[in-house]
Design a protein around this motif. Structure first.
Motif, short mmCIF file in Angstrom:
data_model
loop_
_atom_site.label_atom_id
_atom_site.label_comp_id
_atom_site.label_asym_id
_atom_site.label_seq_id
_atom_site.Cartn_x
_atom_site.Cartn_y
_atom_site.Cartn_z
N VAL A 77 0.83 -1.21 0.00
CA VAL A 77 0.00 0.00 0.00
C VAL A 77 0.86 1.26 0.00
O VAL A 77 0.64 2.19 -0.79
N LEU A 78 1.86 1.32 0.88
CA LEU A 78 2.69 2.53 0.98
C LEU A 78 3.59 2.74 -0.22
O LEU A 78 4.11 3.84 -0.43
N ASN A 87 4.05 -5.76 18.70
CA ASN A 87 4.38 -4.38 18.34
C ASN A 87 4.65 -4.23 16.84
O ASN A 87 4.45 -3.15 16.27
N SER A 88 5.09 -5.30 16.18
CA SER A 88 5.45 -5.22 14.76
C SER A 88 4.25 -4.95 13.86
O SER A 88 4.41 -4.50 12.73
N SER A 89 3.04 -5.25 14.34
CA SER A 89 1.84 -5.04 13.51
C SER A 89 1.05 -3.81 13.90
O SER A 89 0.03 -3.50 13.28
N THR A 90 1.50 -3.07 14.93
CA THR A 90 0.72 -1.92 15.41
C THR A 90 0.71 -0.77 14.42
O THR A 90 -0.28 -0.04 14.32
N SER A 91 1.83 -0.59 13.67
CA SER A 91 1.88 0.53 12.73
C SER A 91 0.79 0.40 11.66
O SER A 91 0.15 1.39 11.28
N CYS A 132 -4.45 2.26 9.51
CA CYS A 132 -5.84 1.95 9.13
C CYS A 132 -6.83 2.81 9.90
O CYS A 132 -7.86 3.23 9.36
N ILE A 133 -6.54 3.09 11.17
CA ILE A 133 -7.47 3.85 12.00
C ILE A 133 -7.39 5.34 11.70
O ILE A 133 -8.42 6.02 11.59
N MET A 134 -6.19 5.89 11.51
CA MET A 134 -5.99 7.34 11.49
C MET A 134 -5.89 7.94 10.09
O MET A 134 -6.14 9.13 9.92
N SER A 135 -5.50 7.16 9.09
CA SER A 135 -5.27 7.73 7.75
C SER A 135 -6.37 7.29 6.79
O SER A 135 -6.42 6.12 6.37
N SER A 136 -7.22 8.24 6.42
CA SER A 136 -8.28 7.92 5.45
C SER A 136 -7.68 7.66 4.07
O SER A 136 -8.20 6.83 3.31
N HIS A 137 -6.60 8.35 3.73
CA HIS A 137 -5.92 8.14 2.46
C HIS A 137 -5.39 6.71 2.35
O HIS A 137 -5.53 6.04 1.33
N VAL A 154 -6.61 3.69 -0.39
CA VAL A 154 -5.70 2.93 -1.26
C VAL A 154 -5.78 1.44 -0.94
O VAL A 154 -5.77 0.60 -1.85
N PHE A 155 -5.88 1.10 0.33
CA PHE A 155 -5.97 -0.31 0.74
C PHE A 155 -7.23 -0.96 0.16
O PHE A 155 -7.19 -2.07 -0.37
#
Length: 669
Positions: A381-382, A626-630, A635-640, A644-645
Motif C-alpha cells: 500500500v505505501l 508491536n510489529s503489527s501496530t503501525s 488503518c485507524i488514522m489515515s483515510s488516504h 488505497v488499501f
C-alpha cells in the motif's frame, strides 16, 4: 554616558552575525533547552535534596571501621564532604534570597563573595581528589608497594597537600569580586572594575587560568590514568588466565571497577565544561548573550546529578558497602522480611506457568502470522504512487521490510528445528549463527528508523524547511547512513558465537565463544551492555525527547489555530498524531527490553535464574505484537491509506456494496 567599565566591553566584534538562535543547529538546541527549562526547577530540587542525604549517608557508611582503612574510601569521604557543603551553601544562598526578596543588604552581598570562593574551592577540591584517587590506583597497579598506595597514609598526605594548594590557587578569585554600595541601604556583588579594563583582560585570564588548572588538566590526567588502569587490568587478567587462577587479585578488586565508573562519569560531565569555560574566556560577550541562556541550566543540572553518582555506583558495585548500609539504616524487621522477595518470585513464576504459559504458543503463532501479512500489505500500500512521496511513509516501508524479514528468518529457523528435531546438523547451526546477526541487525534498524522518523518530524516542525524534512530525499540520506552504521555496529555479535561439534554425538551446536565467557564473562557482558545501551536505551531516550518536542509544538499549533479561528487541520496533523501513537507503543515495548538487557549484562546469573523465566515469554509476545501496530494505526488514522488499501485488496463488487450502504446511512441521518 558612564565611563565605568562593564562586561559588554570585554569583546570587540561578535563571533555570530544576525540572530544565531534562528539558524540550524542552534535553533534546535535552543528549543530543546527551552523545553527542559520547564522541568529544570523540579530536577534541581530533587537532586539537591538527594545529594544532601546521599552524601550524608555516604560519609556515615564509609566512616565505619571496616571501610575507613582504605585510602580509596577515605578520599571518597572527602569528596562527599565537598559535595555536601556545596549543597548546604547553595541552600543558604537560596534562603537569603527568599528572606530578603528584592532587598540587597550588605550581609547578602558579602555572603555571595564568600560563597564564590568556597564554591570554587570545594568543587575544584572534589575534582582534584578524583585525580588523586586515580593516581594512587595507578601507582598501586604499577609499583611493588601496592598495599601502601591502597592504604590511608599516602592518601592523607596527598590530599593534605591538595587541600592547601587548591585553597591558595582558588584565592585568586577573592579580588575578582567586590561588594559595591550604590544606594544608602543596598549593596551589590559585582566584578571589580580593575578586572574589566582593557577588554577584561584580567578577568578573562583568570577564568582561563581556572579552566586550565581545575578542569582541563584534571580531565587530561584522569583520561590518562583511566587508560593506564584499563591496560594494567587487562594484562593482569591475561596473567591470571595463564596461571589458571580463579581468585581475584588484590589489585583488581571492586574498587578498581568503581573507580573506572567514577572516571567515566567525571569525563562525561567535565569535558563539556572545559570547552564552555575556554569559550567563555575567549568570546565573553557571545557567551553571556547567546550560549549561557541556552546551556547554563543543563550544566547546572548535570553538576547536581553528578554529585550523587558515587553513592549510586557504590551501592551497585560494592557488596560490602551494601552490607554496612543495610546494617546501619535498615530496621531488623525489614531485614527479616527480605526473604519475602524469594517468595514473591516463586509466586510470580507459578502464576506465569499456571495462566499464561499454556496460551503463549497460540499468542505467538497468531501475532507472527498477523505480522507477516500486515507488513506485506503495508509495503504494497505505501509503495503506491500517491503515498510513497512522503518521507514518513518511506521510513515505514523500511520498518515493515525489517519486521517481515524478521518473521521470515524466524519461520525458517522453526522449520529447521521441526525437520531436524533432536539431530542438529551443521547447516542448522550455521544458519542459527547467521540468524542471530540478522535478527539483531533488523531489530536495531527498525528501532533506529523510528528514531529517524521522529527526528525528521521534529526538524519539520521546528525549522522553515518543513517540506524538505517531510520529503523523501532527507529520509533516504539518513536511512542509508543508518543502514550502514547499524550493520557495522551489529558486527560484534558475529564473533560472539561459534559452531561446535558435540563430543558425544554427531550434533553441531551454536554456542558462545570461549573468549567471551572467560574472566566472569566480561567480554560477553560488555557486548550485551553495548547492545542494551546503544540499541535499546539510546533510541528510547531520543524517542522520548522527540515525542515531548512534537507534543509541545503541536499544542502550540493548536493554540495558535484557536486564536486565529481557523478550524482547518494542518497537513501535519494526521501524520504527527500517527507518529505520536507509534512512539508511545515504541516506548511501552522497548523501554522494558532495554532495562532488562542492561540488567542482564550487570547481573547475569540473577537474570537467567530469576528474571528470565518470568519475563521472556511476555517480552517475546510484546515484541511480535508491536510489529503489527503501525499497520493498525494507519488503518485507524489515515483515510488516504484506507482508500488505497480498499482499492487494492477489496473486490469491486464489495466496494460498490459498501458505497451503497454508506449512502443509505447518510439518507437516514
Amino acid at each position: 554616558m558612564s565611563d565605568k567599565p562593564s562586561i559588554y566591553d570585554c569583546q570587540g566584534d561578535s563571533l555570530f552575525t544576525g540572530n544565531p538562535l534562528s539558524t540550524f543547529p542552534l535553533n534546535i538546541v535552543f528549543h530543546i533547552f527551552k523545553f527542559y527549562s520547564g522541568f529544570h526547577i523540579y530536577f534541581l530540587v530533587f537532586f539537591s535534596f538527594f545529594d544532601l542525604f546521599s552524601n550524608i549517608l555516604f560519609f556515615i557508611v564509609l566512616s565505619q571501621k571496616e571501610l575507613r582503612n582504605s585510602g580509596f574510601n577515605l578520599t571518597m569521604m572527602m569528596i562527599a564532604f565537598c559535595n555536601f557543603n556545596n549543597v548546604v551553601m547553595k541552600l543558604i544562598e537560596e534562603m537569603f534570597d527568599r528572606i530578603t526578596g528584592s532587598e540587597k543588604p550588605y550581609f547578602k552581598a558579602f555572603y555571595k563573595r564568600i560563597y564564590a570562593y568556597l564554591k570554587l574551592y570545594l568543587s575544584s577540591m572534589a575534582i582534584c581528589l578524583v585525580v588523586e584517587m586515580a593516581f594512587c590506583r595507578v601507582m598501586a597497579l604499577y609499583t611493588t608497594h601496592s598495599d601502601k598506595w591502597n592504604g590511608r597514609k599516602y592518601s592523607l598526605v596527598i590530599s593534605s597537600v591538595l587541600w592547601i594548594t587548591v585553597g591558595l590557587l582558588c584565592s585568586a578569585i577573592i579580588p575578582m569580586y567586590s561588594v559595591t554600595k550604590y544606594n544608602p541601604e543596598e549593596y551589590s556583588f559585582t566584578i571589580s572594575n580593575s578586572y574589566l579594563v582593557d577588554e577584561c583582560i584580567t578577568f578573562r585570564s583568570t577564568l582561563l587560568f581556572f579552566g586550565i588548572i581545575f578542569l582541563f588538566v584534571p580531565c587530561i590526567l584522569n583520561f590518562i590514568f583511566f587508560l593506564l588502569i584499563i591496560y594494567k587490568l587487562k594484562s593482569l587478567e591475561e596473567s591470571r588466565r595463564k596461571t589458571m587462577r580463579s581468585t581475584k587479585s588484590s589489585n583488581i578488586d571492586n574498587s578498581s571497577r568503581m573507580l573506572k565508573a567514577i572516571l567515566i562519569m567525571f569525563l562525561i560531565v567535565n569535558i563539556p565544561q572545559v570547552l564552555i569555560l575556554v569559550f567563555h574566556s575567549i568570546y565573553m560577550l557571545d557567551y553571556y548573550l547567546i550560549i549561557a541562556p541556552i546551556i547554563s541550566e543543563l550544566i547546572q543540572g548535570a553538576d547536581v546529578a553528578y554529585a550523587s553518582t558515587s553513592f549510586i555506583i557504590y551501592c551497585a558495585i560494592s557488596s560490602q558497602f551494601r552490607t554496612v548500609f543495610v546494617r546501619l539504616f535498615v530496621p531488623e524487621v525489614l531485614l527479616r522480611r527480605f526473604n519475602f522477595s524469594k517468595f514473591l518470585q516463586s509466586v510470580l513464576l507459578s502464576l506465569n506457568e499456571l495462566f499464561y504459559s499454556g496460551f503463549h504458543v497460540y499468542f505467538l503463532i497468531f501475532f507472527t502470522v498477523l505480522d507477516f501479512f500486515t507488513n506485506t500489505f503495508f509495503i504494497i500500500v505505501l509503495s503506491q504512487k500517491e503515498l510513497r512521496n512522503s518521507g514518513i511513509n518511506l521510513a515505514m516501508i523500511m520498518i515493515a521490510f525489517c519486521n517481515s524479514s524478521n518473521v521470515i528468518v524466524r519461520l525458517i529457523k522453526a522449520i529447521f528445528e521441526r525437520v531436524n528435531g533432536y539431530e542438529k546438523t551443521y547447516v542448522e547451526a550455521v544458519y542459527n549463527r547467521i540468524e542471530n546477526y540478522v535478527e539483531v541487525y533488523l531489530t536495531a534498524m527498525s528501532d533506529f528508523l523510528v528514531v529517524e522518523m521522529a527526528f525528521c518530524r521534529v526538524m519539520a516542525l521546528y525549522t522553515r524547511d518543513c517540506d524538505k524534512w517531510r520529503g523523501r530525499k532527507y529520509t533516504l540520506v539518513i536511512s542509508t547512513v543508518l543502514w550502514i552504521f547499524v550493520g557495522i555496529t551489529s558486527g560484534p555479535i558475529i564473533p560472539m558465537t561459534v559452531v561446535k561439534k558435540s563430543e558425544y554425538s554427531e550434533r553441531y551446536l551454536m554456542t558462545i565463544s570461549d573468549n567471551y565467557i572467560e574472566n566472569k564473562c566480561i567480554i560477553f557482558r560488555s557486548t550485551v551492555l553495548f547492545f542494551g545501551v546503544g540499541f535499546g536505551l539510546i533510541p528510547c531516550c531520543l524517542n522520548l525527547i522527540f515525542f515531548l518536542m512534537i507534543l509541545w509544538q503541536m499544542k502550540k499549533f493548536e493554540a495558535h489555530r484557536r486564536k486565529t479561528i481557523n478550524s482547518m487541520k494542518s497537513s501535519i496533523d494526521n501524520s504527527s498524531r500517527m507518529l505520536q501513537a507509534i512512539l508511545i507503543m515504541f516506548l511501552f515495548v522497548k523501554t522494558p527490553q532495554a532495562l532488562l538487557l542492561i540488567f542482564n549484562s550487570l547481573f547475569m546469573i540473577d537474570y537467567y535464574i530469576l528474571i528470565a523465566p518470568i519475563t521472556t515469554q511476555f517480552v517475546e509476545v510484546l515484541d511480535v505484537a508491536n510489529s503489527s501496530t503501525s499497520f493498525i494505526f494507519y488503518c485507524i488514522m489515515s483515510s488516504h491509506f484506507r482508500e488505497v488499501f480498499v482499492r487494492l485488496f477489496v473486490p469491486e463488487i464489495v466496494q460498490r456494496r459498501m458505497k451503497s450502504v454508506s449512502k443509505r446511512m447518510r439518507f437516514f441521518e
